[in-house]
Scaffold this motif. Sequence first.
Motif, short mmCIF file in Angstrom:
data_model
loop_
_atom_site.label_atom_id
_atom_site.label_comp_id
_atom_site.label_asym_id
_atom_site.label_seq_id
_atom_site.Cartn_x
_atom_site.Cartn_y
_atom_site.Cartn_z
N GLU A 240 26.15 5.26 9.08
CA GLU A 240 25.28 4.23 8.50
C GLU A 240 24.22 3.78 9.49
O GLU A 240 23.05 3.60 9.13
N GLN A 241 24.61 3.57 10.76
CA GLN A 241 23.64 3.19 11.79
C GLN A 241 22.60 4.29 11.98
O GLN A 241 21.41 4.00 12.12
N ALA A 242 23.05 5.53 12.01
CA ALA A 242 22.14 6.65 12.21
C ALA A 242 21.11 6.72 11.10
O ALA A 242 19.91 6.88 11.35
N VAL A 243 21.56 6.59 9.85
CA VAL A 243 20.64 6.65 8.71
C VAL A 243 19.67 5.48 8.75
O VAL A 243 18.46 5.65 8.55
N SER A 244 20.17 4.30 9.06
CA SER A 244 19.31 3.12 9.14
C SER A 244 18.27 3.25 10.25
O SER A 244 17.08 3.01 10.04
N ASN A 245 18.72 3.64 11.45
CA ASN A 245 17.80 3.80 12.58
C ASN A 245 16.79 4.91 12.30
O ASN A 245 15.61 4.77 12.64
N PHE A 246 17.24 5.99 11.71
CA PHE A 246 16.36 7.11 11.39
C PHE A 246 15.24 6.65 10.47
O PHE A 246 14.06 6.93 10.70
N SER A 247 15.60 5.93 9.43
CA SER A 247 14.61 5.44 8.47
C SER A 247 13.65 4.44 9.12
O SER A 247 12.43 4.56 9.01
N GLU A 248 14.21 3.46 9.81
CA GLU A 248 13.40 2.41 10.43
C GLU A 248 12.45 2.97 11.49
O GLU A 248 11.27 2.62 11.53
N TYR A 249 12.95 3.84 12.33
CA TYR A 249 12.13 4.33 13.43
C TYR A 249 11.15 5.42 13.00
O TYR A 249 10.10 5.59 13.62
N ASN A 250 11.45 6.15 11.93
CA ASN A 250 10.45 7.05 11.36
C ASN A 250 9.27 6.24 10.85
O ASN A 250 8.11 6.63 11.01
N GLU B 92 3.63 4.47 11.67
CA GLU B 92 2.63 3.42 11.90
C GLU B 92 1.86 3.66 13.19
O GLU B 92 0.64 3.49 13.23
N VAL B 93 2.55 4.05 14.24
CA VAL B 93 1.88 4.31 15.52
C VAL B 93 0.95 5.51 15.38
O VAL B 93 -0.19 5.48 15.85
N LEU B 94 1.41 6.56 14.73
CA LEU B 94 0.61 7.77 14.57
C LEU B 94 -0.64 7.53 13.72
O LEU B 94 -1.62 8.28 13.84
N ALA B 95 -0.62 6.50 12.87
CA ALA B 95 -1.77 6.20 12.02
C ALA B 95 -2.92 5.58 12.80
O ALA B 95 -4.05 5.57 12.34
N GLY B 96 -2.62 5.09 14.00
CA GLY B 96 -3.65 4.44 14.80
C GLY B 96 -4.14 5.31 15.93
O GLY B 96 -3.87 6.51 16.00
N ASP B 97 -4.86 4.68 16.83
CA ASP B 97 -5.38 5.36 18.02
C ASP B 97 -4.22 5.64 18.97
O ASP B 97 -3.40 4.76 19.22
N LEU B 98 -4.13 6.84 19.47
CA LEU B 98 -3.05 7.20 20.39
C LEU B 98 -3.46 6.87 21.83
O LEU B 98 -3.61 7.75 22.67
#
Length: 122
Positions: free
Chosen positions: A37-47, A52-58
């Motif tokens: 459950e933690q893995a699925v939650s973290n995977f979803s949240e951090y993806n 969001e980061v990739l959508a902006g200036d790197l």
Amino acid sequence: MTILRNISVITASLLIALPALASDTDHFKGKAANTLEQAVSNFSEYNQKLEEVLAGDLSPEAMHEVHQLTYTLENALQKLDDEIDELEETLEKVHKASEHADPDTVRSAGKEYLVNSRKIVK
């Protein structure tokens, strides 16, 4: 003046990137994924955070953030990999029991497989 500005940009970039260049003992660990459950939650949240980061200036700051995010994603993927290995083993029990006409094992292992697989896909 241009040289001074370039030196300033390089210096600022190095200061921001310095944590990423630290020794392994100073590296981030990311959020733990001790359960499926933690893995699925973290995977979803951090993806979502990575998207969001990739959508902006790197920028150097963004690159540092990506570096940090990947630790949690790697932890989640490792746990998911381990859990999928266990699911494969359980499903193999169902498969073999069906070949040997063993309804008790098919039912019990099948239920176990479904319960655990539904933690991944809802």
